[in-house]
Design an enzyme around this catalytic site. Structure first.
Site, PDB file in Angstrom:
ATOM      1  CE1 TYR A 152      -4.736  -0.908  14.004  1.00  0.00           C
ATOM      2  CE2 TYR A 152      -6.427  -0.104  13.125  1.00  0.00           C
ATOM      3  CZ  TYR A 152      -5.639  -0.960  13.164  1.00  0.00           C
ATOM      4  OH  TYR A 152      -5.673  -2.172  12.500  1.00  0.00           O
TER       5      TYR A 152
ATOM      6  CG  ASN B 210      -1.500  -9.245   7.938  1.00  0.00           C
ATOM      7  OD1 ASN B 210      -2.420  -8.614   8.643  1.00  0.00           O
ATOM      8  ND2 ASN B 210      -0.512  -9.870   8.267  1.00  0.00           N
ATOM      9  CB  ILE B 211      -4.255  -5.207   7.943  1.00  0.00           C
ATOM     10  CG1 ILE B 211      -4.677  -5.661   9.212  1.00  0.00           C
ATOM     11  CG2 ILE B 211      -4.301  -3.636   7.695  1.00  0.00           C
ATOM     12  CD1 ILE B 211      -4.192  -5.118  10.454  1.00  0.00           C
TER      13      ILE B 211
ATOM     14  CB  THR C 162      -8.806  -4.495  -3.791  1.00  0.00           C
ATOM     15  OG1 THR C 162      -8.327  -3.199  -3.272  1.00  0.00           O
ATOM     16  CG2 THR C 162      -8.890  -3.959  -5.390  1.00  0.00           C
TER      17      THR C 162
ATOM     18  CG  ASP D  81     -13.419  -7.439   2.783  1.00  0.00           C
ATOM     19  OD1 ASP D  81     -12.349  -7.943   3.519  1.00  0.00           O
ATOM     20  OD2 ASP D  81     -13.498  -6.043   2.551  1.00  0.00           O
TER      21      ASP D  81
ATOM     22  CG  LEU E  12      -0.821 -12.142  -8.889  1.00  0.00           C
ATOM     23  CD1 LEU E  12      -2.071 -12.919  -8.183  1.00  0.00           C
ATOM     24  CD2 LEU E  12      -0.466 -12.720 -10.180  1.00  0.00           C
ATOM     25  CG  ASP E  13      -1.071  -3.887 -10.162  1.00  0.00           C
ATOM     26  OD1 ASP E  13      -2.428  -3.928  -9.999  1.00  0.00           O
ATOM     27  OD2 ASP E  13      -0.527  -3.037 -10.432  1.00  0.00           O
TER      28      ASP E  13
END
Ligand SMILES: Nc1ncnc2c1ncn2[C@@H]1O[C@H](COP(=O)(O)OP(=O)(O)O)[C@@H](O)[C@H]1O
Ligand SMILES: Nc1ncnc2c1ncn2[C@H]1C[C@H](O)[C@@H](COP(=O)(O)O)O1
Length: 204
Positions: free
Chosen positions: A43, A8-9, A15, A78, A180-181
């Protein structure tokens, strides 16, 4: 080899794609966001711009798939073409932001294109809940994404769960990213690398 990162967004696809591309030396293919001629307008008025945006993303994603096929390189992508159709276009149609007539027209083009598309060798799904998606979208700070509603993100998440639970086209790795980071913690990135290498065993 073709690896794709899905989710999802705000889930962290761009990253992670960037980090994996650097780590393994794979070429990376990113979404057409910064030079996208429709995204900002979409948008501000989804109903008006949904069809134009879907056609644009479909074309741009098909161009990527063609390049992946022809390059013979290891490429990490991506987001996939499947998400445009099975997540975004379907959801816009469900929300009456894309008419049945436009959705059917779009779907017939997508079905035609699909016959030229091979599934990635590995699909990595970044699973995240809506509050965490909101935090990361906010952290990224794209002005036009401030209008994204909780309802929109929740519906997209439901579509993702359904699509992933029926995904049989190729290898699939599900990573729950909320705890998680992988940006700040090397051990979290290491955890993801181990999972990927276990899946790719034999393909490397
Ligand atoms: N696991 C993570 N931990 C911390 N911050 C993250 C993580 N994944 C992504 N981010 C941050 O969240 C924001 C959105 O990530 P991004 O990669 O652009 O998501 P996506 O491409 O899936 O929309 C960025 O500011 C990024 O630095
Ligand atoms: N097919 C799509 N329809 C509508 N919006 C889309 C589609 N593909 C991508 N997007 C949007 C969602 C985000 O605002 C940007 C970038 O995606 P992200 O998940 O942040 O990488 O494009």
């Amino acid at each position: 080899m073709h690896i794709a990162v899905t989710g999802n967004i705000g889930a962290g696809k761009t990253t992670l794609t960037t980090m994996l591309s650097k780590h393994y030396g794979w070429d990376a293919q990113f979404e057409d966001v910064d030079h996208n001629p429709y995204l900002e307008d979409f948008y501000s008025d989804m109903s008006k711009w949904s069809f134009a945006l879907q056609v644009y993303f479909l074309g741009s994603r098909f161009r990527q798939v063609k390049e992946i096929r022809e390059s013979g390189k290891n490429i990490i992508q991506d987001r996939t073409i499947y998400e445009d159709a099975h997540i975004f276009a379907e959801n816009l149609n469900d929300m009456n932001l894309l008419s049945d007539r436009d959705f059917n027209n779009y779907s017939s083009v997508f079905d035609l294109m699909k016959s030229f598309v091979s599934a990635p060798d590995l699909l990595i799904y970044l699973k995240s809940d809506v509050p965490n998606l909101v935090k990361k979208i906010y952290k990224r700070g794209r002005e036009y994404e401030t209008s994204i509603s909780i309802e929109y993100l929740s519906k997209l998440n439901q579509k993702y769960e359904k699509w992933i639970s029926n995904y049989t086209e190729g290898k699939l790795l599900i990573i729950e990213v909320d705890d998680l980071d992988f940006v700040e913690k090397p051990e979290d990135f290491g955890f993801i690398l181990e999972k990927i290498e276990a899946e790719l065993h034999g393909l490397f």
